[in-house]
Design a protein around this motif. Structure first.
Motif, PDB file in Angstrom:
ATOM      1  N   PHE A 158       0.829  -1.212   0.000  1.00  0.00           N
ATOM      2  CA  PHE A 158       0.000   0.000   0.000  1.00  0.00           C
ATOM      3  C   PHE A 158       0.862   1.260   0.000  1.00  0.00           C
ATOM      4  N   LYS A 159       1.991   1.243   0.695  1.00  0.00           N
ATOM      5  CA  LYS A 159       2.889   2.402   0.684  1.00  0.00           C
ATOM      6  C   LYS A 159       3.474   2.614  -0.699  1.00  0.00           C
ATOM      7  N   ASP A 160       3.971   1.525  -1.303  1.00  0.00           N
ATOM      8  CA  ASP A 160       4.639   1.637  -2.600  1.00  0.00           C
ATOM      9  C   ASP A 160       3.672   1.968  -3.735  1.00  0.00           C
ATOM     10  N   GLU A 161       2.540   1.313  -3.786  1.00  0.00           N
ATOM     11  CA  GLU A 161       1.607   1.459  -4.908  1.00  0.00           C
ATOM     12  C   GLU A 161       0.729   2.703  -4.802  1.00  0.00           C
ATOM     13  N   TYR A 162       0.307   3.045  -3.590  1.00  0.00           N
ATOM     14  CA  TYR A 162      -0.694   4.103  -3.439  1.00  0.00           C
ATOM     15  C   TYR A 162      -0.299   5.207  -2.456  1.00  0.00           C
ATOM     16  N   GLY A 163       0.844   5.089  -1.819  1.00  0.00           N
ATOM     17  CA  GLY A 163       1.271   6.101  -0.857  1.00  0.00           C
ATOM     18  C   GLY A 163       0.381   6.154   0.373  1.00  0.00           C
ATOM     19  N   LEU A 164      -0.152   4.997   0.784  1.00  0.00           N
ATOM     20  CA  LEU A 164      -1.083   4.942   1.913  1.00  0.00           C
ATOM     21  C   LEU A 164      -0.494   4.174   3.085  1.00  0.00           C
ATOM     22  N   ASP A 165      -0.756   4.678   4.280  1.00  0.00           N
ATOM     23  CA  ASP A 165      -0.424   3.949   5.502  1.00  0.00           C
ATOM     24  C   ASP A 165      -1.677   3.214   5.940  1.00  0.00           C
ATOM     25  N   VAL A 166      -1.552   1.902   6.125  1.00  0.00           N
ATOM     26  CA  VAL A 166      -2.718   1.087   6.459  1.00  0.00           C
ATOM     27  C   VAL A 166      -2.497   0.307   7.746  1.00  0.00           C
ATOM     28  N   GLU A 167      -3.596  -0.133   8.305  1.00  0.00           N
ATOM     29  CA  GLU A 167      -3.579  -1.015   9.468  1.00  0.00           C
ATOM     30  C   GLU A 167      -4.246  -2.323   9.079  1.00  0.00           C
ATOM     31  N   ILE A 168      -3.632  -3.426   9.457  1.00  0.00           N
ATOM     32  CA  ILE A 168      -4.206  -4.744   9.237  1.00  0.00           C
ATOM     33  C   ILE A 168      -4.963  -5.103  10.510  1.00  0.00           C
ATOM     34  N   THR A 169      -6.244  -5.438  10.348  1.00  0.00           N
ATOM     35  CA  THR A 169      -7.078  -5.717  11.520  1.00  0.00           C
ATOM     36  C   THR A 169      -7.368  -7.199  11.720  1.00  0.00           C
ATOM     37  N   ASP A 170      -7.203  -7.988  10.653  1.00  0.00           N
ATOM     38  CA  ASP A 170      -7.515  -9.408  10.758  1.00  0.00           C
ATOM     39  C   ASP A 170      -6.690 -10.172   9.735  1.00  0.00           C
ATOM     40  N   GLN A 171      -6.209 -11.351  10.119  1.00  0.00           N
ATOM     41  CA  GLN A 171      -5.431 -12.205   9.232  1.00  0.00           C
ATOM     42  C   GLN A 171      -5.883 -13.644   9.403  1.00  0.00           C
ATOM     43  N   GLU A 172      -5.833 -14.388   8.290  1.00  0.00           N
ATOM     44  CA  GLU A 172      -6.148 -15.813   8.362  1.00  0.00           C
ATOM     45  C   GLU A 172      -5.301 -16.553   7.339  1.00  0.00           C
ATOM     46  N   LYS A 173      -4.634 -17.585   7.787  1.00  0.00           N
ATOM     47  CA  LYS A 173      -3.824 -18.406   6.892  1.00  0.00           C
ATOM     48  C   LYS A 173      -4.704 -19.521   6.346  1.00  0.00           C
ATOM     49  N   LEU A 174      -4.772 -19.606   5.026  1.00  0.00           N
ATOM     50  CA  LEU A 174      -5.531 -20.676   4.404  1.00  0.00           C
ATOM     51  C   LEU A 174      -4.792 -21.998   4.599  1.00  0.00           C
ATOM     52  N   ALA A 175      -5.519 -23.088   4.596  1.00  0.00           N
ATOM     53  CA  ALA A 175      -4.893 -24.398   4.709  1.00  0.00           C
ATOM     54  C   ALA A 175      -3.936 -24.582   3.532  1.00  0.00           C
ATOM     55  N   GLU A 176      -2.773 -25.150   3.802  1.00  0.00           N
ATOM     56  CA  GLU A 176      -1.747 -25.281   2.772  1.00  0.00           C
ATOM     57  C   GLU A 176      -2.222 -26.085   1.568  1.00  0.00           C
ATOM     58  N   TYR A 177      -3.094 -27.055   1.781  1.00  0.00           N
ATOM     59  CA  TYR A 177      -3.563 -27.849   0.645  1.00  0.00           C
ATOM     60  C   TYR A 177      -4.533 -27.064  -0.229  1.00  0.00           C
ATOM     61  N   ILE A 178      -5.041 -25.940   0.248  1.00  0.00           N
ATOM     62  CA  ILE A 178      -5.922 -25.087  -0.561  1.00  0.00           C
ATOM     63  C   ILE A 178      -5.079 -24.097  -1.363  1.00  0.00           C
ATOM     64  N   SER A 179      -4.284 -23.311  -0.661  1.00  0.00           N
ATOM     65  CA  SER A 179      -3.477 -22.287  -1.315  1.00  0.00           C
ATOM     66  C   SER A 179      -2.471 -21.725  -0.306  1.00  0.00           C
ATOM     67  N   PRO A 180      -1.272 -21.391  -0.759  1.00  0.00           N
ATOM     68  CA  PRO A 180      -0.286 -20.805   0.156  1.00  0.00           C
ATOM     69  C   PRO A 180      -0.531 -19.311   0.354  1.00  0.00           C
ATOM     70  N   GLN A 181      -1.698 -18.965   0.894  1.00  0.00           N
ATOM     71  CA  GLN A 181      -2.052 -17.560   1.050  1.00  0.00           C
ATOM     72  C   GLN A 181      -2.506 -17.227   2.457  1.00  0.00           C
ATOM     73  N   ILE A 182      -2.280 -15.977   2.800  1.00  0.00           N
ATOM     74  CA  ILE A 182      -2.790 -15.402   4.041  1.00  0.00           C
ATOM     75  C   ILE A 182      -3.704 -14.257   3.621  1.00  0.00           C
ATOM     76  N   THR A 183      -4.956 -14.334   4.045  1.00  0.00           N
ATOM     77  CA  THR A 183      -5.913 -13.281   3.714  1.00  0.00           C
ATOM     78  C   THR A 183      -5.944 -12.270   4.855  1.00  0.00           C
ATOM     79  N   MET A 184      -6.121 -11.012   4.494  1.00  0.00           N
ATOM     80  CA  MET A 184      -6.110  -9.943   5.486  1.00  0.00           C
ATOM     81  C   MET A 184      -7.217  -8.936   5.226  1.00  0.00           C
ATOM     82  N   LYS A 185      -7.650  -8.323   6.306  1.00  0.00           N
ATOM     83  CA  LYS A 185      -8.587  -7.205   6.246  1.00  0.00           C
ATOM     84  C   LYS A 185      -7.914  -6.028   6.926  1.00  0.00           C
ATOM     85  N   GLY A 186      -8.278  -4.849   6.479  1.00  0.00           N
ATOM     86  CA  GLY A 186      -7.709  -3.669   7.110  1.00  0.00           C
ATOM     87  C   GLY A 186      -8.338  -2.403   6.570  1.00  0.00           C
TER      88      GLY A 186
END
Length: 123
Positions: A46-74
């Motif tokens: 967000f800093k690099d692309e849009y010049g914005l300071d953000v806060e992450i309020t929630d994170q969830e790691k998906l099961a590895e057999y689904i996808s190697p991703q962590i989803t976030m809200k903020g």
């Protein structure tokens, strides 16, 4: 003889419990490291692309057999109405699946940036 076998079985089970319990701590520590790294990548995005300071309020790691991703809200700091969801692929170290509120879209467009423009990846 039966008592000796019983004692060996109990000792073996205790050793396995201790070893498996230790492995859980390693996995927990590894997950915490992945979560922190993903959070840092999203904030930097967000800093690099849009010049914005953000806060992450929630994170969830998906099961590895689904996808190697962590989803976030903020949201943008001090502007909770400018919210977003984003995922970080922790294997490729890239952000994906960026979804934003209409308020955040307006803020980004006000900076002269089209948030939906395709980026040239040089491929």
């Amino acid at each position: 003889m039966v008592i000796l076998r019983f004692i060996r079985s109990i000792v073996l089970m205790l050793i396995m419990i201790v070893l498996l319990g230790g492995c859980q701590n390693v996995n927990k520590s590894e997950n915490e490291n992945l979560m922190q790294e993903a959070k840092n990548l999203a904030i930097q995005y967000f800093k690099d692309e849009y010049g914005l300071d953000v806060e992450i309020t929630d994170q969830e790691k998906l099961a590895e057999y689904i996808s190697p991703q962590i989803t976030m809200k903020g949201y943008v700091k001090d502007k909770p109405e400018e919210s977003f969801n984003i995922s970080v692929d922790y294997e490729d170290k890239k952000t994906t699946n960026f979804v934003m509120s209409p308020e955040l879209e307006k803020t980004i467009r006000a900076k002269g940036i089209d948030p939906f423009a395709k980026k040239d990846t040089g491929k």
